[in-house]
Design a protein around this motif. Sequence first.
Motif, PDB file in Angstrom:
ATOM      1  N   LYS A  14      22.192 -40.119 -35.987  1.00 38.72           N
ATOM      2  CA  LYS A  14      23.153 -39.477 -36.877  1.00 38.72           C
ATOM      3  C   LYS A  14      24.405 -40.344 -36.995  1.00 38.72           C
ATOM      4  N   GLY A  15      25.158 -40.072 -38.063  1.00 40.26           N
ATOM      5  CA  GLY A  15      26.443 -40.745 -38.240  1.00 40.26           C
ATOM      6  C   GLY A  15      26.354 -42.100 -38.910  1.00 40.26           C
ATOM      7  N   ILE A  39      32.556 -44.753 -34.270  1.00 35.26           N
ATOM      8  CA  ILE A  39      32.562 -44.654 -35.732  1.00 35.26           C
ATOM      9  C   ILE A  39      32.291 -46.035 -36.313  1.00 35.26           C
ATOM     10  N   LEU A  40      31.260 -46.109 -37.127  1.00 33.96           N
ATOM     11  CA  LEU A  40      30.854 -47.380 -37.720  1.00 33.96           C
ATOM     12  C   LEU A  40      31.610 -47.587 -39.025  1.00 33.96           C
ATOM     13  N   ILE A  41      32.311 -48.699 -39.145  1.00 33.42           N
ATOM     14  CA  ILE A  41      33.077 -49.028 -40.351  1.00 33.42           C
ATOM     15  C   ILE A  41      32.387 -50.205 -41.023  1.00 33.42           C
ATOM     16  N   PRO A  42      31.625 -49.980 -42.094  1.00 35.94           N
ATOM     17  CA  PRO A  42      30.933 -51.094 -42.770  1.00 35.94           C
ATOM     18  C   PRO A  42      31.908 -52.017 -43.465  1.00 35.94           C
ATOM     19  N   GLU A  43      31.407 -53.188 -43.788  1.00 40.48           N
ATOM     20  CA  GLU A  43      32.220 -54.151 -44.516  1.00 40.48           C
ATOM     21  C   GLU A  43      32.432 -53.679 -45.952  1.00 40.48           C
ATOM     22  N   LYS A  44      33.621 -53.950 -46.479  1.00 37.26           N
ATOM     23  CA  LYS A  44      33.919 -53.583 -47.852  1.00 37.26           C
ATOM     24  C   LYS A  44      33.131 -54.466 -48.817  1.00 37.26           C
ATOM     25  N   PRO A  85      35.864 -36.090 -46.349  1.00 37.16           N
ATOM     26  CA  PRO A  85      34.898 -35.998 -45.240  1.00 37.16           C
ATOM     27  C   PRO A  85      35.284 -36.908 -44.089  1.00 37.16           C
ATOM     28  N   GLN A  86      35.383 -36.322 -42.908  1.00 38.92           N
ATOM     29  CA  GLN A  86      35.773 -37.089 -41.734  1.00 38.92           C
ATOM     30  C   GLN A  86      34.572 -37.877 -41.205  1.00 38.92           C
TER      31      GLN A  86
END
Length: 592
Positions: A295-296, A502-507, A556-557
Motif C-alpha cells: 500500500k501507499g 512516504i515515497l516522493i517520485p521525481e517530478k 489527499p494526504q
Amino acid sequence: MAAPGSVSAAFQEYLQHLGLQDFPCGLGSWNKSRCYARRSSRAQPAGLEEAVPPREETPEVLLELLRDQHSPWALPPDCSPQAQRLREVVVLAPELLHGSRVSQLVKSLRILDKGVEEVDEGLLQFQQLEELILSANHISRVTSAHLPRTLKVLELCYNDVGDLQDLCAQPPPELQHLGLGYNQLCGPSQEKHLTVDFWPNLVSLDLSFNSLTDLLGLVSQLSTLQNLRILLLQGNPLALIPAYRGFLVDSLPKLSILDDIYIWPEERQQFQELAGQPELIRNEARLVVSIGEMKGLPNPEDFQQLGLACEGPLIACSYCVTYQFAEGEELEDRGSPEGTEIHQSPTVATLDVDSSAQDTEETKSHQEPAATEEPKAHSAKVFATPAQPWSDTIDYSYRKEHIAKDLVGLKSYLEAGTIVSVMEEKVLSWPVDPEENSVTNKEGQELKKNGAKDKQKKKKKKKSCEYRSDPPIWSTLATTRVTLETLLATESLVATVCDFGILIPEKPPVLDEKEAKKGKDKSKKPKGEKGDQKTAASKGKGKNKDTAEVEEDQEPQPVPLTVQFRMQLLRWPLAASTQSQENVAMALGRTQ
C-alpha cells in the motif's frame, strides 16, 4: 607482578577499585591497636571487652560507614554483593590484606568486559573459589591447569574460545555449569570433549550461538552426561534443522530445559522414538517467505506527462517486491494462487548480491535491481514477486519455500537480515508510422489492400496507431532491512510490515515551448465538450459553498509505502507436514 591482560591483573585492579587499603577498611590509625592486639595477645577472657584507644573506631562504627547509603564510603548501588561482603570482612580482619590472603576469602569472582586475554596460574591462589565469571572478554584459550579444583561454575560467554582441548586436559572435577555461549566453537572435533570423562558432574551446559553443525555427533557425546539437566544450543547452525528439538528431547530423556524452554511430558510423548531414526535428520533448513499486500504506492499517472494520440510515448509501469535469500537449493513453490515463478523477470531471480556497497537510492537504468551493502559478508541471491500494475492496494499473495544446505551460511544470512526492496519496471512504447510496417515480402498484395482501403486508413489514422516497446527499465523505489536474528533463537516466525516512509517520485520533465504550445492546441475541446463543461460547472454551483471549500482545502494526504513480509522457519512437526516431507511423516507414523 601479574601480567597485563591476565585474570590476576584484573583482580588487582578490582581490589584497588574497592579501596580495601583505605579508610574505613585496611590498616591505619583507626584500627592499628586492635590489629596489633590480635597478632600478639592471646584470647581475651570471657566477659571482658577490649578497650578502644582514643582516635580509633570500633568495628561496628566502621561497618556502619560501609552500609549506610548516604555515607561517602559506601559502594555504588550497582556493585555486586560479593564486593560489599569482601569489604566488611576486611574491616573485621584487616590483617588479611597482608600477602595474598585476601584471595582465599573469595568464593565468587566476576570480571566482566575488562579486556582479559589470559587465564593465568595466579588463579590457583583462590583456594576457595567456586564461581568464576569471565564473560565479555577476549579469551581464546583456557588452560585447565590454571583453574582452581574447587570450581563449580565456569562462565566464558562472549569470548573467542575456538578449541576445548586445553580446557579439557585437567578440568575441575566438581564443575556443575559450563558456559561457552557466543564463542567460536565449530567443527565436529569439539564434540569429543563434551563427555562424562571430562565433566562427570555437569548439570548445565551453554553452547549457544557458536558454529556447531553436527547434530548427530553432538547428541551421541552429550548422552553420556548422566547429570545434564539444562542445555542451550540455540543460535548454532544445527538448531536450524527442522527435527532439531524433537531429536534432542527424545535422545536426552533426563534433560529438563532445552534452550530456556521447559520440556513437558506431552512434548516427550510427541517426539517419542524419534531418536531411533537418525536417517530422518538432514543437515538442511527449510524456510518459507510470504509477501502480502503493498500500500501507499503513488499513482505514476500523477507524475507523468503523457502525449495525446500518437504524439509521444506511452509509459507502462509495473511493480514487484524483491528480497534476498542465502544461496542454496530452492523447493518448488506452493500456496500461491498465481504461482511464484520468477519467469517474468528472470534476471531478478538469479542476481548474485556482493557484500560491497551498492547505492540503491540512485535510479538504475538496467534490468537487474541492486541491493544495499551488507553488514556482514555473506553470499545471497535476490528473488522477486511477479510484477503487477499500479493499484491502491497490490496483493501479491506470494509464497516461496526455500531449502538451505549451507547451515553456516544461512546463520550468517539470518544474523545480517534480509534486504526488501520495491522495484519499478517501466516500459516506453513509441508510435510507429503505419506506412513503414506495410512494406513486407508480399508488396503486391499489401499495395492492393492499401489502395482499396486508403480512405478507411486515413480516417482511422487519427484514432489509432501502432507502437514499438523499448526494453524494460528497472529502478529501485525504496529499500529497507528486515531483522531475522530471532529465527536463530526459539522463534519460528518473523512477521512484519516494512515501512518505507512516504515515497516522493521525481517530478516530470518540463516541456519546451514548442511541445507546450502543441499540447495546448491538442487540449482544446470541441464546442460540444465546452458545453458539457459549462453544464457540469452549473451543476457544481448548486452545491453547498462550505462543502466546496472543504474539498479544495483538504488535499489527499500521502501515506507511507508499506509491504507485508513474513519469513517462517519450518520446525518439526510443521516441516514434516509439507509435501516434500511426506515420506518422513509416514516413517514417523509407522513407529508410533
